[in-house]
Design a protein around this motif. Structure first.
Motif, mmCIF file in Angstrom:
data_model
loop_
_atom_site.group_PDB
_atom_site.id
_atom_site.type_symbol
_atom_site.label_atom_id
_atom_site.label_comp_id
_atom_site.label_asym_id
_atom_site.label_seq_id
_atom_site.Cartn_x
_atom_site.Cartn_y
_atom_site.Cartn_z
ATOM 1 N N GLU A 40 0.736 -1.084 0.076
ATOM 2 C CA GLU A 40 0.010 0.112 -0.218
ATOM 3 C C GLU A 40 0.984 1.373 0.046
ATOM 4 O OE1 GLU A 40 -4.194 -1.277 2.146
ATOM 5 O OE2 GLU A 40 -2.409 -1.001 3.432
ATOM 6 N N ARG A 46 -4.407 3.088 -0.118
ATOM 7 C CA ARG A 46 -4.903 1.929 0.986
ATOM 8 C C ARG A 46 -5.686 0.925 -0.124
ATOM 9 N NH1 ARG A 46 -6.488 2.335 6.894
ATOM 10 N NH2 ARG A 46 -4.258 2.494 7.145
ATOM 11 N N PHE A 48 -7.195 -1.879 1.469
ATOM 12 C CA PHE A 48 -8.346 -2.522 2.542
ATOM 13 C C PHE A 48 -8.480 -1.397 3.635
ATOM 14 C CE2 PHE A 48 -6.249 -6.147 0.561
ATOM 15 C CZ PHE A 48 -7.515 -6.965 0.099
ATOM 16 N N ASP A 49 -9.770 -1.246 3.995
ATOM 17 C CA ASP A 49 -9.979 -0.464 5.264
ATOM 18 C C ASP A 49 -9.755 -1.655 6.461
ATOM 19 O OD1 ASP A 49 -10.379 2.076 4.427
ATOM 20 O OD2 ASP A 49 -12.324 1.571 3.729
ATOM 21 N N ARG A 50 -9.400 -1.119 7.642
ATOM 22 C CA ARG A 50 -9.251 -2.057 8.763
ATOM 23 C C ARG A 50 -10.450 -1.806 9.496
ATOM 24 N NH1 ARG A 50 -5.021 -1.398 5.207
ATOM 25 N NH2 ARG A 50 -3.188 -2.394 5.651
ATOM 26 N N LEU A 51 -11.496 -2.648 9.508
ATOM 27 C CA LEU A 51 -12.466 -2.393 10.559
ATOM 28 C C LEU A 51 -12.741 -3.256 11.504
ATOM 29 C CD1 LEU A 51 -15.267 -1.513 7.464
ATOM 30 C CD2 LEU A 51 -13.848 -0.133 8.863
ATOM 31 N N PHE A 55 -10.757 -6.745 7.204
ATOM 32 C CA PHE A 55 -10.113 -6.227 5.960
ATOM 33 C C PHE A 55 -11.336 -6.050 4.926
ATOM 34 C CE2 PHE A 55 -6.479 -7.275 8.640
ATOM 35 C CZ PHE A 55 -5.560 -6.125 8.246
ATOM 36 N N THR A 58 -11.161 -1.205 -0.301
ATOM 37 C CA THR A 58 -11.545 0.048 -0.686
ATOM 38 C C THR A 58 -12.030 0.106 -2.114
ATOM 39 O OG1 THR A 58 -9.354 0.451 -1.226
ATOM 40 C CG2 THR A 58 -9.955 1.008 1.079
#
Length: 304
Positions: A40, A46, A48-51, A55, A58
């Motif tokens: 990344e 980015r 992937f969003d880290r929620l 993962f 995006t």
């Protein structure tokens, strides 16, 4: 072709988590986490969003994932063609089939095919049609066997076999004598309208057997008044054998069924209607020589 970077990202997308993706890739979770952070950083966006621990791709990640999947499919096609050119008989076939269809004739298919291609691995994905189509379109499967049609232009259909819906009655059912033997038909046909007052043993609405049953009921211009809902076709047939109602099945399945109490089978619905099954694969998918041989073996066994 070395597409390690793409395989890493696809594994993270598949599981939505680092740990199971790392297990599939046979690397440590910290190694995979560092890889993703470095990737990344290098591409400047980015993926992937880290929620929490999840993962989630995006928009940039979705673009990467779709492109990586296409690249992996090209790699697999290349390796398969190269293997054929080298006259090799080593590889893997991934195909999708409904769980019920694997039970009776697949073992014999694998026995015969493996004797000719002992170094070809067969990976069977036993899934319902919607899941199988999704995996096929993503490139996870080489082909699927189905009686459904997906209108995606990327898919190609070749005929596999034809089936018929049958009515299942207790052996001593009083209406069995009303059946007619139609020319060229292997099983007697009976008018489903005769059973308008009977309890019907039906499958779940999403099952293909229910779809064809409803077509037969419509042809007879009747609707169920009382019914049991049972997913398993063998269970439904055994219930019919016990006199709990009438049930429905497929001609290809009943060839392998046997019960403590006997039953009788009859064609119902439009006498001209058949259920068509297909071998389905992507138009851009290269089918290896051994994959085509495996499909040929399937076709031989379904007609014996």
């Amino acid at each position: 072709m070395d597409l390690r970077e793409q395989s890493y990202v696809l594994a993270i997308a598949k599981y939505g988590s680092i740990k199971p993706a790392a297990q599939e890739l046979h690397i440590s979770p910290p190694t995979l986490s560092v890889f993703l952070t470095t990737l990344e950083h290098n591409i400047g966006v980015r993926l992937f969003d880290r929620l929490g621990k999840r993962f989630v791709p995006t928009d940039a990640g979705e673009l990467y994932i779709s492109t990586a999947a296409a690249m992996m499919n090209l790699k697999k096609n290349y390796e398969t063609k190269l293997s054929d050119l080298k006259n090799g008989v080593t590889g893997t076939i991934y195909f999708g089939i409904h769980p019920r269809r694997t039970l009776h004739y697949l073992p014999a298919v694998l026995r015969d095919f493996s004797s000719a291609y002992p170094n070809v691995q067969i990976v069977t994905c036993e899934e319902v049609s919607d899941v199988a189509f999704s995996m096929l379109l993503k490139g996870s499967l080489d082909f699927i066997i189905t009686n459904r049609v997906n209108n995606d232009p990327a898919l190609l259909y070749t005929p596999f076999y034809q089936d018929r819906l049958v009515l299942v009655l207790a052996f001593d059912h009083p209406l069995a004598c009303e059946a007619a033997h139609l020319p060229g038909q292997a099983i007697p046909w009976i008018d489903l309208a005769l059973f308008r007052h009977e309890r019907m043993i039906l499958q779940q609405p999403e099952q293909s057997s229910r779809k064809y049953t409803e077509k037969a009921l419509s042809y007879a211009q009747i609707t169920p008044r009382q019914s049991f809902i049972v997913s398993n076709l063998e269970t439904a047939a055994q219930m019919a054998a016990e006199g709990l109602g009438i049930s429905f099945n497929f001609e290809q399945y009943i060839r392998y069924f046997s019960y403590e109490k006997p039953v009788r089978y009859f064609y119902v619905g439009d006498p001209k209607e058949t259920i068509n099954y297909y071998i389905v694969y992507r138009k851009d998918k290269y089918l290896s020589n051994y994959t085509q041989a495996f499909i040929h073996t399937l076709k031989i066994h379904i007609h014996t």
